[in-house]
Design an enzyme around this catalytic site. Structure first.
Site, short mmCIF file in Angstrom:
data_model
loop_
_atom_site.label_atom_id
_atom_site.label_comp_id
_atom_site.label_asym_id
_atom_site.label_seq_id
_atom_site.Cartn_x
_atom_site.Cartn_y
_atom_site.Cartn_z
CE1 TYR A 134 30.26 -32.08 -0.66
CE2 TYR A 134 30.84 -34.08 0.51
CZ TYR A 134 30.24 -33.46 -0.56
OH TYR A 134 29.63 -34.21 -1.53
CD GLU A 222 27.20 -31.75 -2.64
OE1 GLU A 222 28.25 -32.30 -3.01
OE2 GLU A 222 26.64 -30.87 -3.32
#
Ligand code: ADP
Ligand code: MG
Length: 413
Positions: A134, A222
């Site tokens: 992530y 993101e």
């Protein structure tokens, strides 16, 4: 402002951030054709077909028929928002999935029950994934600095990681006077446990990503998942990109990236009149001047047993036209059972606002209780004007009285 994954990836590519070969398509015919000509015939062994909606969680989300609400099935398998296709006849399978997805409703953890209709899909080469990570960058409003967050827990919702294993989130603050530093890139790479080629590629990746974030005036970027392949390549497999709307004047092409089908129709309508309106899922519409008072009003509605149906700041002026437009928009929300007008007359005089409300309501049909609290300059005169009008207002003396009146109305409904 929010954009689609395929648009975000095109932008990342311009800044040298590695992404896989992909192509957006707008119907199932095109999906089959592109999958064949640009992927299968070019030697792709694995392809991925991904629904393009503004919400995340597509991989786990299911595609429903919008009329029957049943989950669509292809070859005995429920159709998801992201499908990895392997084996033979890749393009035929891609077309079947596209056929069962276009015009259908994708329901994910982020869309809620209502789901989102799929109008475009992305065909992408399959990645040879070794590990998913992530990575995100966003403006930290507490420090006023940009913040990078990374975690070995890729593919998972970051909120879940933050709640259960917060120690697994690596954070790097960027000092605006010095900018992003090489040692910070290496520190994150170490933190993620990367070595060798993957380490080097990650450092290059994040340096380019930070540059893209800055140049594009993002407020959030993101990459989930960021993948390291078996060959040590580092690639953005997914991308959510949010722009800082205040920078729109620097990026005239942003208007072409807007997908209005992804936006709430009432919010779109409100934007036309420069009203600060955000639709919520409650039953009490509220019309307020000033964002701070609007927040307090929403709290008050909640405490009175109602739920705010919207956030609406009509601005300092609160003139007839704005009030009329605001009313029309609130009235077209079928969930609204009552309206609370809460205006503080500081610069604007309350008697003017009262007259504005009366005039505005002559042009909009309102068949639900309207509670009005006007306070500040000429508040008493305003109350008199409202009481005398032919329209039925529920005039509140103060904030507390307004709150009580909201509870009564909510209970009666
Ligand atoms: P979402 O976050 O909306 O669920 P993603 O783009 O992150 O959608 O895709 C979900 C999962 O699908 C990823 O975590 C990854 O495992 C897999 N996936 C997505 N794109 C590819 C790809 N090009 N190759 C292989 N797997 C992929
Ligand atoms: Mg994702």
């Amino acid at each position: 402002m929010n954009i689609h994954e395929h648009q975000a990836k095109d932008l990342l590519k311009k800044y040298g951030v590695p992404v896989l070969k992909s192509q957006v398509v707008f119907n199932s015919e095109e999906a089959g054709k592109i999958a064949k000509e640009q992927f299968e015939d070019q030697g792709s062994k694995v392809i991925v077909i991904k629904s393009q909606i503004h919400a995340g969680g597509r991989g786990k989300g299911k595609v429903h028929n919008p009329d029957t609400n049943e989950v669509n099935v292809v070859n005995g398998k429920e159709v998801r928002g992201v499908t990895v296709i392997t084996g033979d006849n890749l393009s035929g399978k891609a077309k079947d999935i596209a056929q069962a997805t276009f015009g259908q409703k994708l329901v994910t953890i982020q869309t809620g029950e209502a789901g989102s209709i799929v109008n475009r899909m992305l065909i992408e080469d399959g990645a040879n994934i070794e590990k998913e990570f992530y990575l995100s960058m966003l403006l930290n409003r507490e420090t006023g600095r940009n913040l990078i967050m990374a975690s070995t827990e890729g593919g998972v919702e970051i909120e879940e990681v933050a709640a259960k294993t917060p120690e697994k989130i690596i954070k790097e603050d960027i000092d605006p006077t010095t900018g992003f530093q090489g040692y910070q890139a290496r520190s994150i790479a170490f933190g993620l446990g990367l070595e060798g080629t993957a380490f080097k590629n990650f450092v290059k990746f994040i340096t380019k990503l930070v540059n893209a974030y800055n140049e594009l005036d993002c407020s959030m970027l993101e990459i989930n998942p960021l993948v390291v392949t078996k060959e040590g390549e580092v690639i953005a497999l997914d991308c959510k990109m949010n722009f800082d709307d205040n920078a729109e004047y620097r990026h005239p092409y942003w208007k072409d990236l807007k997908d209005e089908s992804e936006e709430d129709p009432l919010e779109l309508e409100a934007a036309k009149y420069h009203l600060n309106y955000i639709k919520l899922d409650g039953n009490v519409g509220c019309m307020v001047n000033g964002a701070g008072l609007a927040m307090a009003t929403m709290d008050m509605i909640q405490l009175s047993g109602g739920k705010p149906a919207n956030f609406l700041d009509v601005g300092g002026g609160a003139n007839v036209e704005r009030i009329a437009n605001a009313f029309r928009i609130m009235m077209s929300d079928p969930d609204v059972e009552a309206v609370l007008i809460n205006i503080f007359g500081g610069i604007v005089r309350c008697d003017r606002v009262a007259e504005g409300i009366i005039q505005a309501l002559k042009t909009v049909e309102v068949d639900i209780p309207v509670i009005v609290r006007l306070d500040g300059t000429n508040a008493e005169l305003a109350a008199e004007i409202l009481e005398k009008s032919d329209l039925e207002f529920n005039v509140a003396k103060n904030f507390q009285d307004a709150s009580r009146k909201v509870s009564e109305v909510v209970e009666a409904a």
